[in-house]
Design a protein around this motif. Structure first.
Motif, short mmCIF file in Angstrom:
data_model
loop_
_atom_site.label_atom_id
_atom_site.label_comp_id
_atom_site.label_asym_id
_atom_site.label_seq_id
_atom_site.Cartn_x
_atom_site.Cartn_y
_atom_site.Cartn_z
N LYS A 438 0.79 -1.41 0.02
CA LYS A 438 0.14 0.06 0.12
C LYS A 438 0.81 1.03 0.48
N GLU A 439 0.29 2.40 -0.52
CA GLU A 439 1.03 3.21 -1.31
C GLU A 439 0.62 4.37 0.47
N ARG A 440 0.74 5.43 1.20
CA ARG A 440 0.21 6.73 1.45
C ARG A 440 1.13 7.82 1.30
N GLY A 441 0.82 8.49 0.84
CA GLY A 441 1.60 10.90 0.16
C GLY A 441 3.05 9.44 -0.27
N GLY A 442 2.83 8.56 -1.35
CA GLY A 442 3.93 7.87 -2.20
C GLY A 442 5.00 6.33 -1.28
N ASN A 443 4.98 6.63 0.23
CA ASN A 443 5.27 5.91 0.88
C ASN A 443 5.32 4.70 1.06
N VAL A 444 5.68 3.37 0.98
CA VAL A 444 5.03 2.10 0.94
C VAL A 444 4.88 1.30 2.09
N TYR A 445 4.36 0.64 2.50
CA TYR A 445 3.19 -0.33 3.63
C TYR A 445 3.13 -1.49 3.23
N VAL A 446 4.52 -2.54 3.37
CA VAL A 446 4.19 -3.81 3.16
C VAL A 446 4.15 -4.70 4.16
N THR A 447 3.02 -5.71 3.93
CA THR A 447 2.01 -6.68 4.85
C THR A 447 2.48 -7.58 3.80
N PHE A 448 3.45 -8.73 3.89
CA PHE A 448 2.78 -9.78 3.84
C PHE A 448 2.09 -11.18 5.13
N ALA A 449 1.26 -11.40 4.32
CA ALA A 449 -0.44 -12.01 4.48
C ALA A 449 0.04 -13.58 4.62
N VAL A 450 -0.39 -14.27 5.67
CA VAL A 450 -0.05 -15.53 5.96
C VAL A 450 -0.69 -16.61 6.08
N THR A 451 -1.22 -17.25 5.12
CA THR A 451 -2.49 -18.70 5.15
C THR A 451 -1.43 -20.00 5.65
N GLU A 452 -1.35 -19.82 7.21
CA GLU A 452 -0.84 -20.78 7.32
C GLU A 452 -1.21 -22.34 7.20
N GLY A 453 -2.61 -22.45 6.57
CA GLY A 453 -3.17 -24.21 7.34
C GLY A 453 -2.47 -24.99 8.09
N PRO A 454 -3.11 -25.94 7.70
CA PRO A 454 -2.59 -26.98 9.11
C PRO A 454 -1.18 -28.31 8.81
N ARG A 455 -1.11 -27.98 10.24
CA ARG A 455 0.33 -28.54 9.69
C ARG A 455 0.74 -30.44 9.67
N ASP A 456 1.53 -30.53 8.60
CA ASP A 456 2.11 -31.72 8.49
C ASP A 456 2.35 -32.74 10.04
N VAL A 457 1.84 -33.75 10.76
CA VAL A 457 2.13 -34.18 11.66
C VAL A 457 2.80 -35.63 11.80
N VAL A 458 3.30 -35.99 11.71
CA VAL A 458 4.37 -37.27 10.97
C VAL A 458 3.30 -38.34 12.06
N ALA A 459 2.91 -39.29 11.13
CA ALA A 459 2.14 -40.30 11.86
C ALA A 459 3.08 -41.74 11.74
N SER A 460 4.16 -41.82 11.41
CA SER A 460 5.06 -42.51 11.38
C SER A 460 6.52 -42.14 10.89
N LEU A 461 7.51 -43.17 12.14
CA LEU A 461 8.57 -42.90 11.78
C LEU A 461 9.81 -44.39 11.31
N LYS A 462 10.18 -45.02 10.08
CA LYS A 462 10.16 -45.70 10.16
C LYS A 462 12.20 -45.48 9.06
N VAL A 463 13.23 -46.41 9.87
CA VAL A 463 14.74 -46.45 9.41
C VAL A 463 15.00 -47.67 8.76
N GLU A 464 14.74 -47.74 7.63
CA GLU A 464 15.60 -48.99 6.69
C GLU A 464 16.79 -48.67 6.12
N GLY A 465 17.91 -50.25 5.97
CA GLY A 465 19.11 -50.42 5.68
C GLY A 465 19.83 -50.28 7.05
N ALA A 466 18.99 -49.74 8.26
CA ALA A 466 21.01 -49.82 9.41
C ALA A 466 20.71 -50.85 9.95
N ASN A 467 20.96 -52.24 9.53
CA ASN A 467 21.91 -53.51 9.74
C ASN A 467 22.73 -54.06 10.78
#
Length: 994
Positions: A438-467
């Motif tokens: 947005k500009e007011r009197g030529g000066n700039v006002y910057v806003t970064f609008a964030v829509t975060e949404g749901p956060r990913d959650v770890v359902a399971s963790l598996k380690v393969e190859g560590a024999n």
């Protein structure tokens, strides 16, 4: 040894092991041919990736006694034909059968014209070290680079020949057109190592001949040829003048110079190439040929605003040889828009027009509008991540005291991209960021609008190859990723770092890590199943440790540096890198060192280690001669006089002495001998001789005294100086010092020192400057010092501390003409608190006590005051002061003497410093520092004058961080001013006060 390089080589080549008789060859299931070994799916896929590419060459490697020609009749895959996986395998099997070899490996290396195939015969020879006798004029690291020195590579005769040709090409490029080079093998049969000597005969270095430029009309051609002999070309180190020594760097500068000259004439897309050097053996001169493609005449005009020429060259692609076309014109518009927006012209408009007449002209019309500011930069809509965590990733910057801020469409896009990356790394895979400007009197006002949404959650963790490596080994502190916890890319990176570090420490040099993360289902897109795929590879033990390239250096010295590489112990990256680093720590001993496994780690469990070295030049000689004219006397230019070992004293502004001019030769000489007796010892001798000043000094350094942790230093010096009209001096010094670290972390250093010095000051014009008893002082000092340094950064500490204590003892029984003891101790601590404020505190105490009815000489007394101690005093202006009358002409007496104050020193010192280094958000690296300094120098030990002489100093300073330390500006105020001494003092220097 550089691990990333080995990983790159592993990606660019494939290696297949053909089993020995003890490892039966299994028939392939897809055909009945039992002569071919089975390939793993991964190997078959890798070979398949080269299918159809041109085969540049097929060579036998690993056996210097065999040639490729002996086996070519059985090759199914031929050079010059398309790569065929099956034919390559058949060729390898045929070679194995013909030579009855136990193992044949196929190695495929990419080439600009296709691929090169190596058939590696095992057991075989691997490259050890390259040496270049006869080419010492070039540095060894440079020759290693030029020859493309192979690491962990089987011996190959074609490789040696390619490297020899590369050396010859390099020699000729450097002006040695008569050079020759031959290769010679030195085989180590016990370890299967092939060392290569490239014996070189450089011959005479050529001179420059004539310059010829083609591609231009004759008049322009001759004009450019003449310009390469002019003063401007000489100033730019681009001059090519007949008869001058040939230098490759001159040709590089000349090419750039010609390019610039053509651009000045409107040839913006001109291309200048060095076409070659035509060598004439009869005159030992090389004619230089340049080829020029001038391109059309082009011109760029910028109207409506001024752009400096250097900015224009950097911003506009036309000045980078890309010519004028719609793409470059548009790119120039974007660059100019961003340039002016970064200067505060956020509403700038840039129009472009191309006119074609006798030359193409690009006209950029700039409409800047008014200069404005970025009033605010905010992040909105964020609930899970704090704004303080997000704003550092925003490229748009808010205005501050020294700037109107930074804003452009490019910075806006970059900010959005950065913010989305931060959210995605924290598990917000569907996060969206929308900029709102947005500009007011030529000066700039910057806003970064964030829509975060749901956060990913770890359902399971598996380690393969560590024999073979349990979780308690590869993740002793647990993993960051856990089921039921938010998914975070940064946590995956932390787990990868921990797992790979522990595998490498345990000797799994080919271990690799890969992570996959998939949604549980379409209905549950934010429930993530995470799998860590670990490829362990073999656990490699150290075989023999072989040193190559050692000539004068004792193996005992090297043995200490490679102590972590022990046979039958895990071979680790830490040990390999640590050994290479320690070898470089021997200053003046090695100019190149590399520690590698002999072979690339594939499937073997034991591997030899090659410690490859090149010893630096042992002798260095520097000298110079000249003629000097010295005015001994006249006005003292600096306004001060500094007697040996005493603080400088300010002189009256009208002080003058009789002037005498001396003429005479002067010369300097320095000789250094390194790696004496092969123990990393060094000896240096320096000398200077002039009409009024003569000095010599010798230094001896043994960094590993008798191969122990003790470091030994011996120095001897003598100087006779008559340059100052106020006094003459003669100084003799000798010092022996030994030191060592007394802890594994090398934070605690113990010093023992013996020093002898004799200072004789004569012809003192102003007798009151120094007492008679201090003009001829002989000191014989025994000293011990213990220093503990735990600072995180000695140039600008944010944590840790610096503590030291030193005791000096002088006695006439040791050769001194004074008897006294001296104790100096200090303690400093640095702590980083909230908002990155660093609190720094220091206390320093000094005591000097004479005995046997002697005295503490003025040169050993304590002086203080100045930018590094009490900042309310000028330099050495604290403590006792004597008043001295000085005649302006330097005569013993006069009717109008001037009075000056001379520091008298004291036998007791107390300094207390405390300051807060507070970051200023206006500028990165800028901080403001309020400080308190207290203490003084006291005439004698005890508290007799403590309350009356103790001084309080307060002030404020600025710091600005630079790579060499912070630039410091301090203003100090003395709250207990002393008559005749300024109470407010200013200091500008580099480095913190303490």
């Amino acid at each position: 040894m550089k691990f990333p390089l080995r990983m790159i080589v592993a990606l660019l080549s494939c290696a297949l092991l053909f089993p020995a008789a003890a490892q039966e060859v299994h028939p392939r299931e897809d055909r009945g041919d039992q002569s071919l070994p089975r390939m793993t799916a991964a190997t078959e896929q890798m070979l398949g990736s080269y299918q159809g590419q041109n085969v540049v060459s097929i060579d036998i490697a690993g056996r210097p006694d065999l040639t490729t020609a002996e086996f070519e009749p059985v090759f199914t895959q031929k050079a010059g034909q398309p790569f065929s996986k099956d034919k390559v395998m058949q060729t390898a099997a045929a070679v194995k059968a013909k030579g009855n070899f136990s193992v044949v490996r196929v190695q495929v290396n990419p080439d600009p014209n296709g691929v090169r195939i190596l058939l590696v015969l095992e057991p075989g020879y691997y490259f050890g070290i390259y040496q270049f006798p006869g080419a010492a004029v070039f540095s060894y690291p440079r020759l290693v680079q030029v020859s493309n020195y192979p690491v962990e590579t089987p011996y190959s005769a074609p490789e040696v020949e390619r490297d020899r040709q590369a050396l010859l090409t390099f020699y000729q490029q450097q002006g040695y057109f008569q050079s020759s080079a031959s290769s010679q093998l030195q085989l180590d049969n016990d370890h299967g190592i092939a060392n290569v000597l490239f014996r070189s005969d450089l011959g005479r270095k050529a001179k420059f001949g004539q310059v010829e430029i083609t591609g231009l009309p004759n008049d322009q051609q001759h004009q450019l040829e003449d310009s390469l002999k002019g003063l401007m070309a000489r100033a730019r180190q681009a001059a090519i003048r007949p008869g001058k020594t040939y230098h490759q760097t001159t040709l590089v500068h000349a090419t750039n110079y010609l390019q610039t000259e053509l651009q000045k004439k409107g040839r913006l897309s001109a291309q200048v190439q060095l076409a070659g050097a035509e060598y004439h053996a009869d005159t030992n001169r090389a004619d230089i040929h340049f080829s020029v493609n001038p391109g059309p005449k082009e011109h760029v005009e910028i109207t409506g605003a001024h752009v400096w020429s250097w900015d224009k060259n950097k911003l506009l692609p036309m000045y980078q040889g890309l010519g004028v076309d719609p793409e470059t014109v548009e790119e120039g518009k974007r660059a100019l828009t961003s340039y002016f927006q970064s200067k505060g012209y956020f509403q700038v408009k840039v129009d472009a027009q191309v006119k074609k007449n006798s030359e193409e002209t690009v006209i950029y019309r700039i409409t800047r509008e008014k200069k404005h500011k970025v009033e605010s930069v905010k992040v909105a809509g964020n609930t899970r991540l704090k704004s303080s965590e997000l704003l550092p990733h925003v490229a748009v910057q808010k205005e501050h005291l020294l700037s109107r801020g930074k804003f452009s469409q490019e910075l806006l896009r970059k900010s959005v991209k950065n913010l989305k990356a931060v959210y995605q790394s924290e598990g917000f895979s569907s996060a969206q960021v929308a900029p709102d400007v947005k500009e007011r009197g030529g000066n700039v006002y910057v806003t970064f609008a964030v829509t975060e949404g749901p956060r990913d959650v770890v359902a399971s963790l598996k380690v393969e190859g560590a024999n073979s490596f349990p979780p308690s080994k590869y993740a002793p502190n647990g993993l960051k990723i856990e089921a039921g916890q938010p998914y975070s890319g940064s946590n995956v990176v932390a787990d990868r770092t921990q797992i790979m570090a522990n595998y490498l420490k345990a000797g799994y040099l080919t271990a690799s890590f890969r992570e996959t993360a998939k949604a549980v289902s379409k209905n549950e897109p934010h429930q993530i199943n995470v799998v860590y795929h670990i490829y362990e590879g073999p656990r490699v033990l150290t075989g023999d440790v072989v040193t190559l390239g050692r000539q004068h250096t004792r193996q005992t010295l090297i043995k200490d540096d490679i102590a972590d590489l022990k046979p039958e112990q895990p071979l680790t990256e830490t040990a390999l890198l640590g050994a290479g680093t320690k070898l470089y720590d021997h200053i003046g001993v090695f100019d190149w060192a590399e520690v590698d496994p002999k072979r690339q780690i594939t499937t073997q469990n034991v591997e030899d280690v090659l410690v490859k070295l090149h010893e630096a030049k042992r002798n260095t000689l520097l000298y110079g001669f000249g003629f000097e004219v010295i005015n001994r006397g006249g006005s003292i230019p600096s306004g001060t006089v500094a007697l040996p070992n005493l603080p400088p004293v300010g002189l009256p502004s009208n002080f003058k002495t009789s002037q005498t001019t001396f003429y005479g030769p002067r010369g300097t000489f320095e000789y250094t001998r390194n790696n004496i007796r092969g123990k990393a010892e060094s000896f240096s001798f320096t000398g200077f001789g002039g009409r009024l000043d003569q000095r010599v000094a010798a230094y001896y350094l043994d960094p590993t005294w008798r191969f122990t942790p003790w470091k030994e230093t011996v120095s001897i010096s003598y100087e006779k100086n008559e340059e100052n009209p106020i006094f003459s001096s003669q100084e003799e010094t000798a010092t022996f010092q030994t030191q060592r670290a007394i802890d594994m972390a090398q934070k605690n250093i113990l010093f023992f020192r013996y020093g002898y010095s004799h200072t004789n000051i004569t012809h003192v014009l102003i007798g009151a400057l120094v007492p008679v008893r201090d003009r001829n002082i002989r000191l014989s000092t025994l000293a011990g010092n213990l220093t503990r340094d735990t600072r995180d950064n000695p140039l600008d500490a944010h944590g840790g501390g610096l503590d030291s204590v030193e005791f000096d003892f002088n006695s006439s029984k040791l050769g001194s003409n004074v008897d006294f003891a001296k104790l100096t101790a200090q303690a400093a601590i640095y702590r980083e608190k909230f908002h990155h404020i660093v609190w720094a505190d220091r206390i320093e105490i000094g005591l000097a006590q004479p005995f046997s009815k002697s005295f503490v000489p003025l040169s050993e007394a304590f002086f203080t005051g100045g930018g590094n101690s009490l900042r309310g005093f000028p330099l050495d202006g604290a403590g006792p002061q004597n008043s001295v009358l000085i005649c302006p002409t330097g005569a013993p007496s006069c009717s109008n003497p001037a009075q000056i104050r001379v520091p008298a020193g004291g036998n007791e010192e107390l300094i207390i410093n405390s300051e807060a280094r507070i970051p200023v958000p206006l500028k990165q690296g800028l901080s403001i520092v309020p400080f308190y300094d207290g203490g003084n120098v006291f005439p004698r030990i005890g508290f007799h004058d403590f309350t009356s002489l103790y001084s309080n100093n307060v002030g404020i300073g600025l710091r600005y961080s630079t790579p060499v330390g912070p630039i410091r500006v301090d203003v100090g105020q003395n709250l207990n001013p002393v008559p005749g001494i300024k109470a407010t003092n200013y200091f500008i220097s580099i480095g913190q006060a303490f």
